[in-house]
Scaffold this active site. Sequence first.
Site, PDB file in Angstrom:
ATOM      1  CG  ASP A 102      -1.941   0.887   1.190  1.00  0.00           C
ATOM      2  OD1 ASP A 102      -2.963   0.794   0.326  1.00  0.00           O
ATOM      3  OD2 ASP A 102      -1.971   1.969   2.181  1.00  0.00           O
ATOM      4  CE1 TYR A 231      -5.867   6.703   1.491  1.00  0.00           C
ATOM      5  CE2 TYR A 231      -5.550   6.821   3.824  1.00  0.00           C
ATOM      6  CZ  TYR A 231      -5.717   6.243   2.732  1.00  0.00           C
ATOM      7  OH  TYR A 231      -5.837   4.821   2.772  1.00  0.00           O
ATOM      8  CG  HIS A 291      -5.382  -3.324  -0.974  1.00  0.00           C
ATOM      9  ND1 HIS A 291      -4.502  -2.656  -2.068  1.00  0.00           N
ATOM     10  CD2 HIS A 291      -5.313  -2.408   0.096  1.00  0.00           C
ATOM     11  CE1 HIS A 291      -4.018  -1.857  -1.736  1.00  0.00           C
ATOM     12  NE2 HIS A 291      -4.207  -1.348  -0.466  1.00  0.00           N
TER      13      HIS A 291
END
Length: 313
Positions: A102, A231, A291
């Site tokens: 990730d 983010y 994921h």
Amino acid sequence: MDKIQHKYVDARGLKLHIAEIGTGDQVVFFLHGFPEIWYSWRYQMIAVENAGYRAIAPDVRGYGLSEIPQEPEKSTFLELVHDLAAIFDSLAISKAFVIGKDFGALTAYQFAILHPEKVIGLVTCGIPYMPPGGIDQLLSLVPEGFYISRWKEPAGRAEADFGRLEVKNVVRNIYVLFSKSELPISGEDKEIMDLVDESHPLPSWFTEEDLFAYAALYEKSGFRTALQVPYRSLAESFPISNPIVKTPALLIMGGKDYVLKLPGMEEYITSGGVKEHVPDLEIKFLPEGSHFVQEQDPDEVNELIITFLKKYV
């Protein structure tokens, strides 16, 4: 799990927690993603130690047991790269393998570009290398309700969404969402946490004990740093305009990873487009993988990782 040791290192003014198992000169670093901590690499750490390597998994700044920076909202990806270099120096490690999942994959790639002399090989899960500006371009092609678009907004909306729930339920909902094969997209008048019904079961490979391990540490750290990095830092500039990852690399993707549903992503990987930026790249798909492929299919991922490590020792 009991064999994994825990300690702290001073890195650029912060106390960063690391989990460690094994000894010797052949070192493998594991970099976690969100909503994860070092614990997400538990299976791989034990496997590489059994294969004769020393495994080290930090909690990045503001996550898990690592110290929270005074101003989490100013954290950046480059700071994570510099933190990792400081950990190398603190532990007197000159060179190692780096494995990331990730956003940990993004950090691993940046580290290899800026510190190629320190990296023997790279393994990444869940995200291929993305050149500068690539993620912003992807986000321009998805609806406004896509979770990254929502969480990268300035402080307020995501915090309010998470704040409605207990920390344990926030982590639970994200694990449920990210283990699916569809992109997590909410309606204009809904929030991301509304996408998961409280009655929805956990993934079969993720236990209540696992959830407790994550939730206990997110209750300590909160989500301030986690929302900033990755983010709200995705658009930050990179000091090299057209970087090439020259390190040998392995990309492991789950065939049912929602990331593959991003516009053009699957083609970018399968057509070889990613190899324009990472020329020495091997790509492996696990057909049923999500994921969280390293937690869902640890035996298969461990075999791929150890086979890769042995090529370069």
